[in-house]
Scaffold this motif. Structure first.
Motif, PDB file in Angstrom:
ATOM      1  N   LEU A 103     -32.841  25.911  26.700  1.00 37.06           N
ATOM      2  CA  LEU A 103     -31.732  25.990  25.733  1.00 37.06           C
ATOM      3  C   LEU A 103     -30.638  26.784  26.442  1.00 37.06           C
ATOM      4  O   LEU A 103     -30.718  28.001  26.562  1.00 37.06           O
ATOM      5  N   VAL A 104     -29.658  26.068  26.954  1.00 39.59           N
ATOM      6  CA  VAL A 104     -28.661  26.695  27.838  1.00 39.59           C
ATOM      7  C   VAL A 104     -27.467  27.165  27.010  1.00 39.59           C
ATOM      8  O   VAL A 104     -26.603  26.383  26.624  1.00 39.59           O
ATOM      9  N   ASN A 105     -27.466  28.461  26.751  1.00 38.93           N
ATOM     10  CA  ASN A 105     -26.514  29.057  25.812  1.00 38.93           C
ATOM     11  C   ASN A 105     -25.444  29.852  26.550  1.00 38.93           C
ATOM     12  O   ASN A 105     -25.334  31.052  26.372  1.00 38.93           O
ATOM     13  N   GLY A 106     -24.661  29.203  27.387  1.00 36.82           N
ATOM     14  CA  GLY A 106     -23.615  29.921  28.124  1.00 36.82           C
ATOM     15  C   GLY A 106     -23.775  29.658  29.610  1.00 36.82           C
ATOM     16  O   GLY A 106     -24.183  28.561  30.012  1.00 36.82           O
ATOM     17  N   TYR A 107     -23.472  30.676  30.423  1.00 40.48           N
ATOM     18  CA  TYR A 107     -23.513  30.477  31.878  1.00 40.48           C
ATOM     19  C   TYR A 107     -24.920  30.123  32.369  1.00 40.48           C
ATOM     20  O   TYR A 107     -25.893  30.804  32.047  1.00 40.48           O
ATOM     21  N   THR A 125     -25.517  24.527  24.621  1.00 40.19           N
ATOM     22  CA  THR A 125     -24.530  24.836  23.591  1.00 40.19           C
ATOM     23  C   THR A 125     -23.162  24.453  24.157  1.00 40.19           C
ATOM     24  O   THR A 125     -22.995  24.315  25.376  1.00 40.19           O
ATOM     25  N   SER A 126     -22.174  24.275  23.264  1.00 39.65           N
ATOM     26  CA  SER A 126     -20.896  23.744  23.744  1.00 39.65           C
ATOM     27  C   SER A 126     -20.174  24.699  24.702  1.00 39.65           C
ATOM     28  O   SER A 126     -19.301  24.261  25.452  1.00 39.65           O
ATOM     29  N   ASN A 127     -20.559  25.970  24.716  1.00 40.26           N
ATOM     30  CA  ASN A 127     -19.907  26.907  25.660  1.00 40.26           C
ATOM     31  C   ASN A 127     -20.653  27.006  26.994  1.00 40.26           C
ATOM     32  O   ASN A 127     -20.310  27.847  27.835  1.00 40.26           O
ATOM     33  N   ALA A 128     -21.658  26.153  27.201  1.00 41.14           N
ATOM     34  CA  ALA A 128     -22.450  26.261  28.443  1.00 41.14           C
ATOM     35  C   ALA A 128     -21.606  25.900  29.667  1.00 41.14           C
ATOM     36  O   ALA A 128     -20.708  25.050  29.594  1.00 41.14           O
ATOM     37  N   THR A 184     -23.486  22.527  18.964  1.00 37.85           N
ATOM     38  CA  THR A 184     -22.357  23.449  18.828  1.00 37.85           C
ATOM     39  C   THR A 184     -22.751  24.901  19.077  1.00 37.85           C
ATOM     40  O   THR A 184     -21.992  25.660  19.684  1.00 37.85           O
ATOM     41  N   ASP A 185     -23.919  25.297  18.609  1.00 38.56           N
ATOM     42  CA  ASP A 185     -24.284  26.706  18.769  1.00 38.56           C
ATOM     43  C   ASP A 185     -25.778  26.839  19.057  1.00 38.56           C
ATOM     44  O   ASP A 185     -26.522  25.850  19.074  1.00 38.56           O
ATOM     45  N   LYS A 186     -26.187  28.079  19.248  1.00 35.67           N
ATOM     46  CA  LYS A 186     -27.566  28.349  19.638  1.00 35.67           C
ATOM     47  C   LYS A 186     -28.556  27.929  18.542  1.00 35.67           C
ATOM     48  O   LYS A 186     -29.626  27.403  18.834  1.00 35.67           O
TER      49      LYS A 186
END
Ligand code: COA
Length: 260
Positions: A103-107, A125-128, A184-186
């Motif tokens: 579950l890739v939640n960012g960098y 997540t969309s900010n990954a 969209t989110d975690k």
């Protein structure tokens, strides 16, 4: 299980492992990577395990790479050992008998991108953000990234990322085939991962493990994946699961697999 840099949460056969160094964007120092090894070795012995979700603490990073501070002063032999240790641990993840979903939640940079690629599926997540920025430091990826990335996105795109150190966002990662889904989110990414693990958890466990094994065999030098498939297909017929799966179909009921 209690770790210093990981959170371990087991619920209804689904294990969530969270890399928990948020102040360092979950960078993989030696202690953390050894704990990842312990966690996956312990997980491989859990009875009734359906799957594993691997994520990073906080909303900013999955893992921002190997811990750069530990590279200072390494000699060539030490660097080689560090890379080999990473390879062994990431191979352990790739060869787990149950699905492992990142579950890739960012960098997901450097070792973080490599860790995500060692998993069987990736939900971002969309900010990954994904990348292999090692050349910025004058080094190269050392945890399998130069090889696994080609398997997902092909040589040209892999070379582009490894040579330029550019990062790509979740949309491009999806378009290039590096991730399976974007949420969209975690919270929604977790639900999606849970959905897949629970769905796969209704299938024959021996068959699931064999699918992972023979798929991995495709990429092993000197191993004929087609022969592996034939062998695995045959081996499965030594199990009671086959009888149960076939009978359940013929009796128009749901199969109740025991993994035996
Ligand atoms: N190794 C060690 N520490 C790291 C790290 C890494 N790979 N990535 C981030 N950190 C640390 C930072 O040093 C900082 O620690 P500090 O607060 O004690 O100074 C903390 O995590 C927060 O990072 P920061 O750089 O302040 O966040 P940012 O939002 O400005 O930038 C990144 C985020 C991911 C762009 C940036 O941290 C970065 O480039 N990290 C390195 C990525 C990389 O090269 N990875 C491959 C390593 S081989």
């Amino acid at each position: 299980m209690v770790f210093q840099n990981l959170l371990w949460s087991l619920d209804s056969g689904v294990l969530t492992i969270t890399i928990n160094r948020p102040d360092k964007l979950n960078a993989l120092n030696s202690a953390t990577i050894l704990e990842i090894k312990d966690a996956f070795e312990s997980a491989s012995k859990l009875v009734g395990l359906k799957g594993i979700i691997l994520t990073g603490s906080g909303d900013k990073a999955f893992v921002a790479g190997a811990d750069i501070s530990e590279f200072k002063g390494l000699d060539a032999n030490q660097a080689k050992s560090l890379a080999q240790r990473g390879h062994d641990i990431f191979n352990l993840i790739e060869n787990m008998h149950v699905p492992v979903i990142a579950l890739v939640n960012g960098y997901a940079l450097g070792g973080g991108c490599e860790l995500a690629m060692a998993c069987h599926m990736r939900i971002a997540t969309s900010n990954a953000k994904f990348g292999q920025p090692e050349v910025n430091l004058g080094i190269i990826a050392g945890y399998g990234g130069t090889q696994r990335m080609i398997q997902y996105i092909g040589k040209a795109r892999s070379l582009e990322l490894h040579l330029t150190a550019d990062t790509i966002d979740a949309e491009k990662a999806l378009h290039w085939g590096l991730v399976n889904y974007i949420e969209t989110d975690k919270g929604s990414a977790f639900e999606k991962a849970l959905y897949f693990i629970n769905k796969i958890g209704t299938k024959g466990p021996i068959a699931v493990a064999k699918v992972i094994k023979v798929t991995n065999d495709y990429f092993i030098d000197g191993v004929d994946g087609f022969s592996s498939e034939v062998d695995a297909f045959g081996d499965i017929f030594n199990s009671n699961d086959v009888t149960e799966g076939v009978n359940a179909f013929l009796e128009k009921r749901k199969a109740n697999f025991k993994g035996k």
